[in-house]
Design an enzyme around this catalytic site. Structure first.
Site, short mmCIF file in Angstrom:
data_model
loop_
_atom_site.label_atom_id
_atom_site.label_comp_id
_atom_site.label_asym_id
_atom_site.label_seq_id
_atom_site.Cartn_x
_atom_site.Cartn_y
_atom_site.Cartn_z
N GLU A 1 -19.32 18.17 -84.86
CA GLU A 1 -20.70 17.95 -84.44
C GLU A 1 -21.55 19.08 -85.01
OE1 GLU A 1 -23.28 17.22 -80.33
OE2 GLU A 1 -21.24 18.01 -80.22
N HIS B 1 -24.39 10.93 -78.57
CA HIS B 1 -25.05 11.00 -77.25
C HIS B 1 -26.49 10.49 -77.28
CE1 HIS B 1 -26.26 14.93 -78.82
NE2 HIS B 1 -25.12 15.50 -78.49
N ALA C 1 -31.00 15.00 -77.76
CA ALA C 1 -31.13 15.68 -79.06
C ALA C 1 -31.58 14.73 -80.16
CB ALA C 1 -29.82 16.37 -79.44
N GLY D 1 -24.76 11.57 -64.74
CA GLY D 1 -25.81 11.72 -63.75
C GLY D 1 -26.79 12.83 -64.08
N HIS E 1 -27.30 13.99 -67.94
CA HIS E 1 -27.81 13.81 -69.30
C HIS E 1 -28.63 12.53 -69.46
CE1 HIS E 1 -24.95 16.98 -70.38
NE2 HIS E 1 -25.58 17.06 -71.54
N ASP F 1 -18.50 14.69 -73.54
CA ASP F 1 -19.14 15.88 -74.12
C ASP F 1 -18.80 17.10 -73.26
OD1 ASP F 1 -20.59 17.25 -76.03
OD2 ASP F 1 -22.53 16.92 -75.07
#
Length: 423
Positions: A146, A234, A238, A270, A272, A294
């Site tokens: 990543e 995700h 970001a 709950g 992100h 993550d």
């Protein structure tokens, strides 16, 4: 006598029949038995009609639900270890995490390395090899890298000083990473100059390319997907927020201009992702949703000071924050918690929740012929779970061996039978 407990291995050639159970198969829950031999899920018909034998061992599952083992394609560490910074004891870090996540139902995972100095990649990539899972821990599908080829504006918990451009294409990628044979996935910002040649180069080596940590708009995302990118890292985090004039990378979920549907990771902890955002994503593109943890070093530990790559992280309650900031830095959630959150917050069925942690990541990684289902001839990586109330992992199996049993769970009840021919 063949073994079914968590301390021994099954005898080669032994046939196991799991009865008094329900199976998650073909998008629904069915009442059926599960048959296993030599680490694979098998079709029982040839057993009856060709071999004319009974199972060597019959296991009473006490009406448990059997589902495929969970697959986590983004996990940075756990139980006090961080894959990006614990380079001196990397093998220990991998071993502890691989063993620990068995209790959460994970049977395969991608250890994730966040943006790091070049020296870290050269130290770690050759040492984390693909491995089959077993009693020692969950299997490793390959590394998820990543960064460091991401947007400085959307760096999140990635150190700015190590973020790189890729103006020299694959030459830069190979200089930074070194060897790529242990790499399964790379997250990259699709707006970087030279990115499309890099995407094609990585995909040609069998590496899944994910777009993320990006200021890219929808046009840029579509171009990246049409070059071979197939995943979004995700979702919602970001990246540019959804806007009605340019929905950004989120718009890839409904794009008509891409050659293939994309899969997308989502952190259902709950923290992100708001429950409404979970529902929007699922209802927009349900078959693409992939649950990821993550998770970082604090997973399994609790509040306190921890590490994520080059940063110190403070865990307060259920939030992991860069020290001295309010910036989220990974999560401390486990995969079974993600499944429970998803089922509750998105209002999906148990099957939909399970498939987001099994079938969908397997499809995203191109391994659905081996993992992610209970289809015949796939790996016998599966879970016995209780679905009476919140989903709970009772037993974890890898290659047909029981590698974890919850301490407060009734023992499995094997009934041994001879393998004499049926009359």
């Amino acid at each position: 006598m063949p073994s079914i407990n968590s301390t021994g291995k099954n005898s080669p050639g032994s046939t196991f029949q799991f009865v008094n159970c329900r199976l998650v198969r073909d998008g629904k829950i069915i009442k059926d038995d599960l048959w296993v031999r030599d680490g694979k899920i098998i079709n029982p018909e040839p057993i009856f009609f060709d071999e004319k034998i009974r199972a060597d061992v019959v296991i009473d599952c006490s009406d448990a639900l059997i589902c495929p083992g969970f697959i986590d394609v983004q996990i940075n560490g756990g139980f006090g270890y961080d894959f990006s910074s614990d380079t001196d004891n990397l093998e220990e870090a991998i071993s502890v995490v691989a063993k620990g996540i068995l209790a959460t139902g994970v049977t395969s995972f991608c250890p994730t390395i966040v943006t790091s100095p070049t020296s870290v990649y050269h130290q770690t990539l050759p040492r984390i090899e693909r491995t089959a899972g077993g009693h020692e821990g969950a299997g490793i599908l390959g590394l998820h890298l990543e960064g460091p080829f991401i947007s400085p504006e959307k760096k999140g918990a990635h150190p700015l000083q190590f973020i790189r451009g890729i103006e020299n294409g694959m030459q830069t990628v190979e200089e930074v990473y070194g060897r790529l044979d242990n790499v399964a996935m790379v997250t990259i910002a699709p707006e970087l100059p030279g990115v499309f040649d890099v995407i094609e180069g990585l995909v040609s080596q069998g590496i899944v390319v994910s777009v993320g940590h990006s200021t890219g708009n929808l046009d840029t995302g579509e171009a990246a997907v049409n070059c071979g990118a197939s995943f979004i890292t995700h979702l919602f985090n970001a990246m540019l927020p959804f806007h009605h004039r340019d929905p950004g990378l989120v718009g890839l979920l409904t794009s008509r201009l891409i050659k293939r549907p994309v899969h997308y990771g989502i952190i259902a902890d709950g923290m992100h992702t708001h429950p409404a955002a979970l529902r929007i994503a699922h209802r927009t593109h349900p078959k693409g949703l992939v649950l990821v943890t993550d998770a970082m070093a604090a997973m399994g530990l609790g509040e306190g000071e921890h590490t994520l790559g080059q940063f110190q992280v403070t865990v307060r309650g259920k939030r992991a924050l860069l020290q001295g900031t309010e910036t989220l830095a990974g999560s401390i959630v486990t995969m079974d918690e993600c499944v429970r959150h998803f089922i509750l917050d998105a209002g999906v069925s148990i099957v939909e929740g399970i498939e987001a942690a099994t079938l969908h990541p397997a499809l995203a990684m191109g391994i659905e012929h081996l993992k992610g289902t209970l289809d015949f001839n796939t790996d016998a990586d599966f879970l016995l779970v209780c679905d009476k109330g919140p989903l709970k992992v009772l037993h974890t199996f890898i290659a047909g061996d029981c590698v974890f049993s919850a301490p407060d769970t009734h023992a499995l009840k094997p009934v041994y039978r001879n393998s004499s021919k049926m009359s």
